[in-house]
Design an enzyme around this catalytic site. Sequence first.
Site, mmCIF file in Angstrom:
data_model
loop_
_atom_site.group_PDB
_atom_site.id
_atom_site.type_symbol
_atom_site.label_atom_id
_atom_site.label_comp_id
_atom_site.label_asym_id
_atom_site.label_seq_id
_atom_site.Cartn_x
_atom_site.Cartn_y
_atom_site.Cartn_z
ATOM 1 N N ILE A 1 31.207 -55.040 -81.777
ATOM 2 C CA ILE A 1 30.928 -53.622 -81.991
ATOM 3 C C ILE A 1 29.603 -53.574 -83.173
ATOM 4 O O ILE A 1 28.525 -52.911 -83.091
ATOM 5 C CB ILE A 1 32.124 -52.689 -82.034
ATOM 6 C CG1 ILE A 1 32.825 -52.459 -80.969
ATOM 7 C CG2 ILE A 1 31.651 -51.288 -82.596
ATOM 8 C CD1 ILE A 1 34.147 -51.880 -81.311
ATOM 9 N N ASN B 1 32.751 -50.424 -89.991
ATOM 10 C CA ASN B 1 33.164 -50.980 -88.840
ATOM 11 C C ASN B 1 33.869 -52.214 -89.127
ATOM 12 O O ASN B 1 35.006 -52.511 -88.276
ATOM 13 C CB ASN B 1 31.819 -51.488 -88.099
ATOM 14 C CG ASN B 1 32.240 -52.281 -86.799
ATOM 15 O OD1 ASN B 1 32.732 -51.797 -85.825
ATOM 16 N ND2 ASN B 1 31.878 -53.622 -86.812
ATOM 17 N N SER C 1 40.319 -46.248 -83.660
ATOM 18 C CA SER C 1 41.068 -47.098 -82.564
ATOM 19 C C SER C 1 41.983 -46.092 -81.973
ATOM 20 O O SER C 1 42.456 -45.165 -82.598
ATOM 21 C CB SER C 1 41.570 -48.294 -82.911
ATOM 22 O OG SER C 1 42.689 -48.524 -81.659
ATOM 23 N N TYR D 1 48.890 -51.874 -87.648
ATOM 24 C CA TYR D 1 47.441 -51.539 -87.272
ATOM 25 C C TYR D 1 47.092 -50.064 -86.849
ATOM 26 O O TYR D 1 46.497 -49.515 -87.389
ATOM 27 C CB TYR D 1 46.976 -52.772 -86.166
ATOM 28 C CG TYR D 1 45.733 -52.196 -85.512
ATOM 29 C CD1 TYR D 1 44.596 -52.724 -86.284
ATOM 30 C CD2 TYR D 1 45.368 -51.822 -84.432
ATOM 31 C CE1 TYR D 1 43.375 -52.568 -85.858
ATOM 32 C CE2 TYR D 1 44.214 -51.429 -84.037
ATOM 33 C CZ TYR D 1 42.900 -52.182 -84.814
ATOM 34 O OH TYR D 1 41.794 -51.793 -84.160
ATOM 35 N N LYS E 1 44.597 -47.450 -88.937
ATOM 36 C CA LYS E 1 43.514 -46.418 -88.144
ATOM 37 C C LYS E 1 43.961 -45.092 -88.182
ATOM 38 O O LYS E 1 43.002 -44.197 -88.378
ATOM 39 C CB LYS E 1 43.507 -46.748 -86.911
ATOM 40 C CG LYS E 1 42.984 -48.356 -86.406
ATOM 41 C CD LYS E 1 41.637 -48.464 -87.137
ATOM 42 C CE LYS E 1 40.882 -49.639 -86.870
ATOM 43 N NZ LYS E 1 39.795 -50.085 -87.810
ATOM 44 N N VAL F 1 37.872 -52.961 -75.921
ATOM 45 C CA VAL F 1 36.287 -53.331 -75.902
ATOM 46 C C VAL F 1 36.316 -54.818 -75.840
ATOM 47 O O VAL F 1 37.049 -55.771 -76.344
ATOM 48 C CB VAL F 1 35.492 -52.990 -77.125
ATOM 49 C CG1 VAL F 1 33.994 -53.310 -76.920
ATOM 50 C CG2 VAL F 1 35.718 -51.276 -77.170
#
Length: 283
Positions: free
Chosen positions: A24, A99, A151, A164, A168, A196
């Site tokens: 990304i 990112n 996410s 995780y 986020k 992705v």
Amino acid sequence: MSSTPRLQSLTGKLAIITGASRGIGAAIAQNLASKGCDLILNHSSAYSAGDCQSVCSDLLTVYPQLSIRVVCADVGTVTGPRELIAAAGGKQIDILINNAGTSGNQYLAQVTPEEFERQYNVNVRGPLLLVQAALPFLPHDRSGRIVNTSSVSSSMGLKAQSVYGGTKAALEAMTRTWARELAERATVNAINPGPVETRMYLGTSDEFQMQIKPLLEMTPLAQLSEAEKKGPYKDRAEFFEKHGGRWGKPEEVAGIVGMLCSAEAGYCTGQVICANGGMVMMR
């Protein structure tokens, strides 16, 4: 009525993109460069140096008029964010793309303090310290753009993502706070990709990918059309059917980031913008 105006370019603006060596991040670099934006591409270690330099070289081949360079700084450390901002040499930072991220799936019983610290240092503390270090260099006319990569995990309650998903969710909370605190300087938004086709997602277990399958089956833009089954996804239609639908492409996510960085997006802030084909439909 006048004709529809062309989108304004990003010529003359400077963007810093963390985690720009692949996936990304590299796609965001391509998108912003195509709009005339100068770039600082960040990677965190010698391991990713070659990939990041390749991204830089490829972009300069196509856009030789731009200033594009690579800076190694580990945003997961206390000093890395300051080092990255210092590399801009005191220039105005028009766009900041948080990112860089790390992941790891552990069921509750297996989570360790070390794993908690590893993910939160990169995914939460890193963006906070980076924006903090950038404060003296952000615009003062609301033209700045900060985009955080979150996410779907922040809101889906996926198994094995206590840590995780929590990182986020924290990043999204900071996004809203920064949107208020920096209202005179920049818009601050987040995007929430689902699966992705990147090295990070391909590294997840088959068990985790099968957990995602029913979610992909409910994702509108993950379903292959008949034309796609006979065209660009002909050789992979059966594979994606097994997984419940196709995964996103890095360039599709980058296109949403590019939109948020435009002047036309200047009245959008404090939002988590869908970058997952409709897997998550927020209110």
